[in-house]
Write a protein that holds these residues in place. Structure first.
Motif, short mmCIF file in Angstrom:
data_model
loop_
_atom_site.label_atom_id
_atom_site.label_comp_id
_atom_site.label_asym_id
_atom_site.label_seq_id
_atom_site.Cartn_x
_atom_site.Cartn_y
_atom_site.Cartn_z
N GLY A 170 -2.63 2.83 1.50
CA GLY A 170 -2.64 1.64 0.69
C GLY A 170 -1.83 0.49 1.23
O GLY A 170 -1.68 -0.54 0.58
N MET A 171 -1.30 0.64 2.44
CA MET A 171 -0.48 -0.42 3.02
C MET A 171 -1.31 -1.30 3.95
O MET A 171 -0.86 -1.73 4.99
N ASP A 172 -2.55 -1.55 3.59
CA ASP A 172 -3.40 -2.39 4.43
C ASP A 172 -2.86 -3.80 4.55
O ASP A 172 -3.09 -4.50 5.54
N THR A 173 -2.16 -4.26 3.52
CA THR A 173 -1.57 -5.61 3.55
C THR A 173 -0.08 -5.49 3.81
O THR A 173 0.74 -6.03 3.08
N TYR A 174 0.23 -4.76 4.85
CA TYR A 174 1.64 -4.51 5.18
C TYR A 174 2.43 -5.82 5.32
O TYR A 174 1.98 -6.76 5.96
N ASP A 175 3.56 -5.85 4.70
CA ASP A 175 4.43 -7.02 4.71
C ASP A 175 5.76 -6.61 5.30
O ASP A 175 6.43 -5.70 4.79
N LYS A 176 6.20 -7.26 6.36
CA LYS A 176 7.45 -6.90 7.01
C LYS A 176 8.65 -7.13 6.10
O LYS A 176 9.74 -6.63 6.35
N GLN A 177 8.48 -7.95 5.05
CA GLN A 177 9.61 -8.20 4.17
C GLN A 177 9.75 -7.10 3.11
O GLN A 177 10.73 -7.07 2.38
N TYR A 178 8.75 -6.26 2.98
CA TYR A 178 8.84 -5.20 1.97
C TYR A 178 7.96 -4.04 2.40
O TYR A 178 6.84 -4.22 2.83
N ASN A 179 8.46 -2.86 2.25
CA ASN A 179 7.71 -1.68 2.64
C ASN A 179 7.79 -0.68 1.50
O ASN A 179 8.82 -0.03 1.30
N GLY A 180 6.70 -0.58 0.75
CA GLY A 180 6.69 0.33 -0.39
C GLY A 180 6.88 1.77 0.01
O GLY A 180 7.46 2.56 -0.74
N GLY A 181 6.37 2.15 1.19
CA GLY A 181 6.53 3.53 1.63
C GLY A 181 7.99 3.91 1.77
O GLY A 181 8.39 5.04 1.47
N LEU A 182 8.81 2.98 2.23
CA LEU A 182 10.24 3.26 2.38
C LEU A 182 10.87 3.57 1.03
O LEU A 182 11.80 4.39 0.94
N GLU A 183 10.37 2.93 0.00
CA GLU A 183 10.94 3.10 -1.33
C GLU A 183 10.54 4.43 -1.98
O GLU A 183 11.28 4.94 -2.82
N ILE A 184 9.41 4.98 -1.59
CA ILE A 184 8.94 6.18 -2.27
C ILE A 184 8.97 7.44 -1.40
O ILE A 184 9.32 8.51 -1.87
N THR A 185 8.62 7.33 -0.13
CA THR A 185 8.62 8.50 0.75
C THR A 185 9.66 8.38 1.86
O THR A 185 9.73 9.25 2.72
N TYR A 186 10.45 7.31 1.83
CA TYR A 186 11.49 7.09 2.84
C TYR A 186 10.88 6.90 4.22
O TYR A 186 11.50 7.17 5.24
N GLU A 187 9.63 6.44 4.26
CA GLU A 187 8.92 6.27 5.52
C GLU A 187 8.74 4.79 5.83
O GLU A 187 8.21 4.04 5.01
N ASP A 188 9.18 4.38 7.00
CA ASP A 188 9.00 3.01 7.44
C ASP A 188 7.69 2.93 8.19
O ASP A 188 7.58 3.43 9.31
N TYR A 189 6.71 2.34 7.58
CA TYR A 189 5.36 2.32 8.16
C TYR A 189 4.98 0.91 8.59
O TYR A 189 5.26 -0.06 7.90
N GLU A 190 4.32 0.82 9.74
CA GLU A 190 3.72 -0.41 10.21
C GLU A 190 2.50 -0.05 11.04
O GLU A 190 2.57 0.80 11.92
N PRO A 191 1.37 -0.66 10.77
CA PRO A 191 0.15 -0.30 11.50
C PRO A 191 0.34 -0.38 13.01
O PRO A 191 0.89 -1.35 13.53
N GLY A 192 -0.13 0.66 13.71
CA GLY A 192 -0.07 0.68 15.16
C GLY A 192 1.22 1.19 15.74
O GLY A 192 1.32 1.41 16.96
N PHE A 193 2.24 1.38 14.90
CA PHE A 193 3.53 1.83 15.42
C PHE A 193 3.69 3.35 15.36
O PHE A 193 4.62 3.88 15.97
#
Length: 925
Positions: free
Chosen positions: A444-467
């Motif tokens: 669900g992070m198709d509209t990934y925003d570098k200023q906020y990462n919902g995954g970090l808040e719930i699964t402690y995962e820092d996600y960014e497409p391609g990384f």
């Protein structure tokens, strides 16, 4: 050294007297110590075998040795002897020097079949020469290495690395090469299997004897030409480095094999990865033998054509000889009715040992391709050794950590022909192809925003497409190849397997290493002289034993996983959070590596060393991008070791590898250390503070916004501390003044920041090492700054470089971090707002107390240490370990609720360092 500091010791005595007095001091200390940590009764200045008793088989060995500052000038020759004075041939080379140019670390090697005794003495002097010295001859086409027993010809180009190995004029092996199978899935629904071999690009002779020779081979895997003569879809990829090790008088070739994944995880699936070679076979089929090592000292052994169990028996002499691997009597001496019917006895051409999981292996054989496989044996965990040969010679081959690094496989093909093809598969072709694709698609992070990462808040995962890419991650495997004159006895094969699993290593005692002053003055040999010390030592032991047990019970094994541990436990599922974002694999988070290495330094325990060794191999290779756009940064903790988009120096830091490198002299880890020297340049592409969400998660506002070339906003802990570890190591190894000047520039400019190490807006020039002097008068603090090796590196920098302004601000940081808001306001004009991990930071308070001689500060350190990370009283009771059984779990496991790897690593480091720094102030209760 009690009331006599090391600097005074060296300054007030001559070098020769220093050596004598240091040994005397060590022995006196050992005699008066009540410590129970010493792993043996060996003299503290002697060398002992890491695993205890002298090994039955010594194929050669190498190790690292520390020296006190000023004791030995660079270029000093060393000699080795047994405790009774018998000379032992020795080769020596420098690893690191002290700032005065004297030797700090040296590495040494002994030949095969050296005297096997419990302890040795090393001292300045002319070394004994080996009876059969290693000789290296170079030409434009090849490199010839002669150990006095075997002669190995190494190619300089082409697809064959080892052209030939001879022994006593007989060819034992040839055509040693790297093999690799690719499942190419570039077209939807289509899977093409392609074959590759390693193609040499560079060959370097790193050592030429007389005791040890090392040849380094680099290249890439190249597609084999198909029937059309055209290369296939991917012609050239998967970089490799192979080092070949030879010892005087030895018949062992040790191979250190490294690959770097530079493919497309969505299309490139490794379906087999191995090292293959050809073994000539001479003699009758009933005199050809295959062996595989099982669990412990177990050995599976059969002949290519068996003589036992037949309806007609050839006689006890023939049967006994065949079972033992000895030449059978001439057929004319057999009982009648057997020799003329041998053609009716099946001969088995192909053999395999397949370790498909960490819990199961299978040995199978078949008469030839196209016929069924017979199941010959099964078991749980194979030792990883194989053999094929005859009474006229053969090859024993093996893979270290065989079952731990599953899926692995040993193959013998063509045993009935003139030559057998042997392959040591690091990734078994019988297993599913290696799948390195991401484990999710962004959720669900198709509209990934570098200023906020919902995954970090719930699964402690820092996600960014391609990384979440494995591009550039590495894997190093260790193989052994014995070129023997005849089929070894089973007892010898069992000894070979023990060497394969735990290569013999000489080690210095904790007392010697501590007296030498290496790795800073923040650790000391374990002592159990008081009940309070004993309680801390027992908790340290319990924590290590718990994690060692968890590794096995939870099956933390596999090609890409072995060596790492999990980050956080899920008490509801009664399972470590292997599938939840940043809670899964640990990836060195909060210095798990350092905890293990300091615990080894403190105790000298072999099991701790082997656990830490496996972790160093893993975290230095798998958790780091060695080539590609992220190189040479590491990846934060994740379900997949490369899955987190936070690419950071704190994971790739050289600080975590220094211990293993200096204790062993391992060349591959030396490569990894050098890889980090210019890692600061990667921060220019991926600035550490590029993600506000992640920076806020750390509570770190210390990084500034750069405007000058080669500059980057950097924290003094997770960023600069990691760079400083690499620069320090390179300076020690080479004496490069550029590295020293970077360190001096960093330390000086950090010391002149307006709020010291609490300053905000730090900007680092990665080329000069200098920080800009910030104009921001606010303070900033992060609980992560000092928990990724900064404490350990600062202790060494202050020991080695005289920069008063840096020492002052570092001691201020150590004293004030846990001091409380009132003390911080009084000194800094403001109070810190993110003071986490107070128990782990008690070691900073202890360091300041030791440097200042402040008893009140030492008492404060112990008070901080006695409170766990939740602020509750830690009574140092036994770990709350309980065994849980079905049906609530799949199989019986131990759990210790409340234990986390972050907490364990920081508690362990705090315990070791508080004892070393302010142990005399430890409360009695």
């Amino acid at each position: 050294m009690s009331s006599l500091t090391r600097r005074e010791f060296v300054r007030k005595t001559t070098l020769a007297a220093a050596a004598t007095q240091l040994v005397a001091h060590l022995r006196a200390s050992e005699a008066s110590s009540s410590s129970s940590a010493a792993p043996s009764a060996a003299a503290p200045d002697s060398l002992r075998w890491l695993d205890g008793a002298a090994p039955v088989l010594i194929p050669g060995a190498s190790w690292g040795r520390a020296w006190p500052r000023g004791q030995h000038a660079k270029g000093t020759a060393f000699s080795l002897s047994t405790s009774d004075g018998t000379p032992v041939p020795l080769q020596s080379w420098p690893l690191a020097t002290w700032p005065d140019g004297s030797l700090k670390w040296t590495a040494h090697a002994i030949p095969a079949n050296a005297p096997a005794v419990a302890e040795y003495r090393i001292a300045p002097g002319t070394p004994a020469a080996p009876a059969q010295a290693v000789r290296v001859t170079e030409s434009a086409e090849a490199i010839e290495v002669d150990t006095g027993v075997i002669q190995c010809r190494v190619a300089r180009r082409g697809g064959v690395l080892i052209q030939q190995i001879m022994r006593s004029g007989v060819e034992i092996a040839r055509a040693g090469r790297l093999v690799y199978r690719l499942e190419n899935r570039s077209e939807p629904g289509v899977v093409r299997t392609e074959a590759f071999t390693g193609e040499i690009s560079t060959v370097t002779v790193e050592q030429t004897g007389p005791v040890r020779a090392v040849v380094k081979i680099e290249g890439k895997h190249r597609a084999q030409r198909g029937p059309s003569g055209l290369t296939q879809a991917r012609p050239d990829w998967l970089p490799f480095t192979v080092r070949l090790y030879f010892h005087a008088g030895g018949d062992l070739v040790r191979l250190m094999h490294t690959i770097l994944f530079d493919g497309d995880a969505a299309k490139d699936f490794i379906a087999g990865l191995g090292v293959a070679f050809t073994v000539p076979l001479r003699g009758e089929l009933h005199d050809r033998h295959v062996r595989f090592g099982g669990p412990d000292d177990g050995v599976f052994g059969e002949a290519v054509r068996g003589l036992t169990g037949l309806r007609r028996n050839p006689g006890p002499e023939a049967c006994t000889a065949q079972v033992a691997g000895l030449p059978t009597p001439p057929v004319s001496a057999w009982r009648p009715g057997v020799a003329d019917k041998l053609q009716y006895v099946p001969a088995y051409d192909d053999w395999s040992l397949i370790q498909s999981t960490c819990d199961g292996f299978e040995i199978r054989k078949r008469s030839k391709e196209g016929h069924t496989w017979l199941e010959a044996a099964r078991g749980a965990r194979a030792g990883g050794l194989g053999y094929v040969g005859t009474p006229a010679g053969g090859v024993a081959f093996g893979l270290r950590n065989f079952w731990q690094s599953y899926p692995a496989q040993l193959d013998v093909r063509g045993a009935t022909g003139e030559a057998a093809e042997v392959t040591v598969w690091l990734w078994a072709p019988g297993a599913d192809a290696m799948d390195l694709r991401p484990y999710h698609d962004g959720l669900g992070m198709d509209t990934y925003d570098k200023q906020y990462n919902g995954g970090l808040e719930i699964t402690y995962e820092d996600y960014e497409p391609g990384f979440n890419s494995p591009e550039g991650v590495g894997r190093t495997s260790e193989l052994s190849l014995w070129c023997v004159a005849a089929t070894p006895a089973r007892e010898t094969l069992a000894a070979m397997q023990r060497v394969l699993q735990a290569p013999p290593l000489l080690a210095s005692s904790p007392q010697w290493l501590h007296a030498c002053g290496v790795f800073g003055d923040i650790w000391a040999p374990e002592q159990r002289s008081t009940p309070a010390r004993t309680a801390v030592a027992a908790r340290l032991a319990d924590l290590f034993e718990f994690y060692r047990g968890q590794q096995d019970q939870r099956r933390w094994y596999g090609f890409w996983n072995y060596g790492d541990v999990m980050h956080t436990y899920d008490a509801d599922r009664r399972e470590w959070r292997y599938d939840i974002g940043g809670f899964a694999w640990d990836n060195s988070e909060l210095s798990t590596d350092l905890w293990l290495w300091l615990y080894f330094l403190q105790t000298g325990r072999a099991d701790v060393f082997r656990f830490a060794e496996a972790m160093t191999r893993h975290t230095g290779e798998v958790d780091v991008h060695h080539v590609g756009r992220f190189a040479p940064l590491g990846s934060r903790h994740n379900v997949q070791h490369w899955g987190c988009s936070a690419k950071q120096l704190r994971i790739s830091t050289a600080t975590n590898r220094r211990y293993y490198y200096y204790l062993t002299g391992d060349e591959r880890v030396g490569d990894l250390l050098r890889e980090q020297v210019e890692a600061g340049r990667a921060l220019l592409k991926f600035p550490p503070g590029r993600k506000l969400a992640f920076a806020n998660e750390q509570g770190d506002q210390s990084r500034g916004t750069p405007t000058a070339p080669n500059s980057v906003g950097a924290s003094m802990g997770t960023d600069w501390g990691s760079l400083a570890g690499a620069w320090l190591t390179e300076w020690e190894r080479t004496g490069d003044p550029k590295m020293r000047d970077r360190l001096l520039a960093s330390m000086s400019t950090l010391g002149r920041q307006p709020k010291g190490l609490f300053s905000t807006g730090l900007i680092l020039n990665v080329e000069t090492g200098a920080f800009e002097i910030t104009k921001n008068d606010k303070i900033s603090i992060s609980h992560l700054n000092a928990v990724f090796g900064l404490v350990e590196i600062c202790a060494e920098l202050i020991q080695l470089l005289d920069v008063p302004e840096f020492k002052r601000v570092w001691l201020d940081y150590c004293e004030l971090y846990n001091a409380g808001a009132e003390a911080q306001r009084a000194r800094l004009g403001d109070a810190a707002r993110n003071v986490g991990l107070p128990q782990g930071h008690s070691r900073l308070t202890a360091y300041a107390a030791k440097q200042k001689g402040d008893a009140a500060l030492a008492a404060r350190a112990w008070k901080e240490f006695s409170r766990n990370w939740r602020g509750q009283q830690d009574m140092l009771t036994a770990l709350p370990v309980q065994t849980v059984r079905g049906p609530v779990v799949l199989r019986p496991v131990d759990e210790a609720r409340g234990v986390s790897t972050n907490d364990t690593a920081q508690w362990g480091l705090a315990a070791i360092q508080c004892l070393a720094l302010v142990g005399e102030h430890q409360p009695a209760g």
